[in-house]
Scaffold this active site. Structure first.
Site, short mmCIF file in Angstrom:
data_model
loop_
_atom_site.label_atom_id
_atom_site.label_comp_id
_atom_site.label_asym_id
_atom_site.label_seq_id
_atom_site.Cartn_x
_atom_site.Cartn_y
_atom_site.Cartn_z
N ASP A 237 103.01 34.04 14.20
CA ASP A 237 103.74 32.95 13.56
C ASP A 237 104.39 32.04 14.60
O ASP A 237 104.56 32.43 15.75
CB ASP A 237 104.81 33.49 12.60
CG ASP A 237 105.91 34.26 13.32
OD1 ASP A 237 105.60 35.06 14.23
OD2 ASP A 237 107.10 34.07 13.00
N GLU B 197 107.59 37.19 13.36
CA GLU B 197 108.52 37.56 14.43
C GLU B 197 109.67 36.56 14.51
O GLU B 197 110.81 36.94 14.75
CB GLU B 197 107.78 37.61 15.77
CG GLU B 197 108.59 38.21 16.91
CD GLU B 197 109.34 37.20 17.77
OE1 GLU B 197 110.04 37.62 18.69
OE2 GLU B 197 109.23 35.98 17.52
ZN ZN Z 1 107.85 34.64 20.65
#
Ligand code: ZN
Length: 417
Positions: free
Chosen positions: A88, A183
């Site tokens: 992401d 993340e």
């Molecule tokens: Zn990163």
């Protein structure tokens, strides 16, 4: 072994392919992955792995990619090692229609981004550009982030897979690949299957400058301060009302500057109010508390209490409570139990000709949580810079060094077994 066959590397082509796919995560979404479009990149990575002959590569329902490169060594006891990057990109800046540009043979000049010419990369604002003279710098075109965080890491791991499979002279144990969603919104390992990975150690490839390795993160708590004031009809409130909103305001204003994010750097921790909600009767302030030394978190929470108590001296009937919750812990404590994990990482970096440098992160990583889930995970450079913004950049040469580092790591674990 000299890994000079890496030139010309395909890591750049991979990188350009991955940044074209919008994978922005969304903190307001309760699902996993938080945005379905992250799976588009997951599918692409799985298909590329399958095409390379990595037969167990798959994307699970939560958007995680898992894959295994079988050992090619006769040694039976080489520990299983995992490499991890996230798919992401940050919600802070658009990742849609990214147009990556390669600025060949950087000579120290300003880099003006064509789609928004107010976006200029100057060496004084990006001191790491000093180490890039003669290199090829990749940026976005001005309207979006680039996504080097962490698609540089994806491209590097993918290229290392390609090299491992096409160069059987590189001896290695079982290598596991893990690509995670979400993340950037702190949920990158929520649904990870540690058993399925079955590794002894893992390396996230998500660090900044070439040569850097990070073995230390903050330890982190969250705290909610609740103030119980005294409400009264405002027309008849004289000497009765004790407004929780005003008390909260005074507490926030009285927090010490030398214990704030804007007043600290290096190894110093802080307390930081991140959210406020309130009425006359009750108010809450949410804090994050950070320090490299876990014991200091208690001391910092104590400071919040002291400030609250000193403000409340002027409000005889109002009260407060402070509720502290653990968020994550410094991974250094876990990594210290297996010193070879960081040691081999440093040696791998040195073998590429870079000078390895051990650093700490003023934040957390997926690795800090993985470490406490039983998978010790330091962080290695991917070469990404100025991430989460329109001036994000990475150099081709740093990405190639990261690929070499991954390959050397595989070899070192095999050599030492
Ligand atoms: Zn990163």
């Amino acid at each position: 072994m000299v890994l000079n066959y890496l030139a010309p590397s395909t890591v750049t082509e991979r990188f350009l392919r991955y940044v074209a796919i919008d994978t922005q995560s969304d903190p307001s979404s309760p699902s996993c992955p938080s945005t379905e479009k992250q799976k588009n990149l997951g599918h692409m990575l799985v298909n590329e792995l399958l095409a390379l002959g990595v037969t167990d590569a798959h994307l699970d329902e939560y958007g995680y990619v898992y894959a295994t490169i079988p050992a090619n060594t006769a040694k039976p006891d080489v520990p299983v090692i995992c490499f991890c990057s996230h798919m992401d990109t940050s919600p802070d800046c658009s990742g849609k229609d990214v147009k990556p540009l390669i600025h060949y043979n950087y000579a120290g000049n300003n880099i003006v981004l064509p789609d928004d010419t107010t976006q200029v990369l100057r060496m004084q604002d990006h001191p790491d550009l000093k180490n890039q003279l003669g290199n090829d710098i990749i940026t976005a075109s001005g309207n979006t982030l680039l996504g080097a965080d962490n698609k540089a890491g994806l491209a590097e791991i993918m290229d290392a897979c390609y090299q491992l499979i096409n160069h059987p002279e590189i001896k290695h144990g079982t290598i596991k690949i893990l690509f995670t969603p979400d993340e950037e919104i702190g949920r990158g390992v929520d649904k990870v299957d540690i058993e399925k990975i079955g590794a002894f150690a893992c390396y996230t490839i998500d660090g900044e400058s070439a040569g850097n390795m990070e073995n230390e993160t903050f330890s982190a708590d969250g705290a909610r301060l609740t103030i119980n004031g005294i409400s009264a009809h405002p027309g008849f409130a004289k000497d009765k009302m004790e407004s929780a909103i005003k008390i909260a305001g005074q507490i926030i204003a009285a927090l010490p500057h030398d214990l704030s994010p804007e007043g600290t750097e290096g190894m110093k921790g802080f307390v930081h109010p991140v959210d406020f909600a309130g009425h006359v009767e009750t108010a809450t302030i949410d804090f994050i508390i950070r320090d490299f030394v876990e014991e200091n978190l208690v001391k910092h929470a104590e400071v919040i209490k002291q400030v609250a108590e000193s403000v409340l001296k002027n409000y005889p009937n109002a009260t407060y409570t402070l509720d502290v919750k653990e968020q994550y812990r410094n991974m250094k404590n876990v990594l210290a139990q297996h010193p070879q994990i960081v040691e081999y990482g440093m040696e791998a970096i040195n073998r590429t000709g870079l000078k390895a440098k051990l650093c700490s992160i003023r934040g957390g990583t997926d690795g800090s949580r993985l470490s406490f889930m039983g998978l010790p995970t330091p962080n290695i450079f991917a070469g990404e810079h100025a991430f989460h913004g329109k001036q994000e950049w990475v150099s081709v040469q740093d990405m190639q060094k990261a690929v070499e580092t991954i390959l050397h790591l595989c070899m070192i674990w095999e050599e030492r077994a």
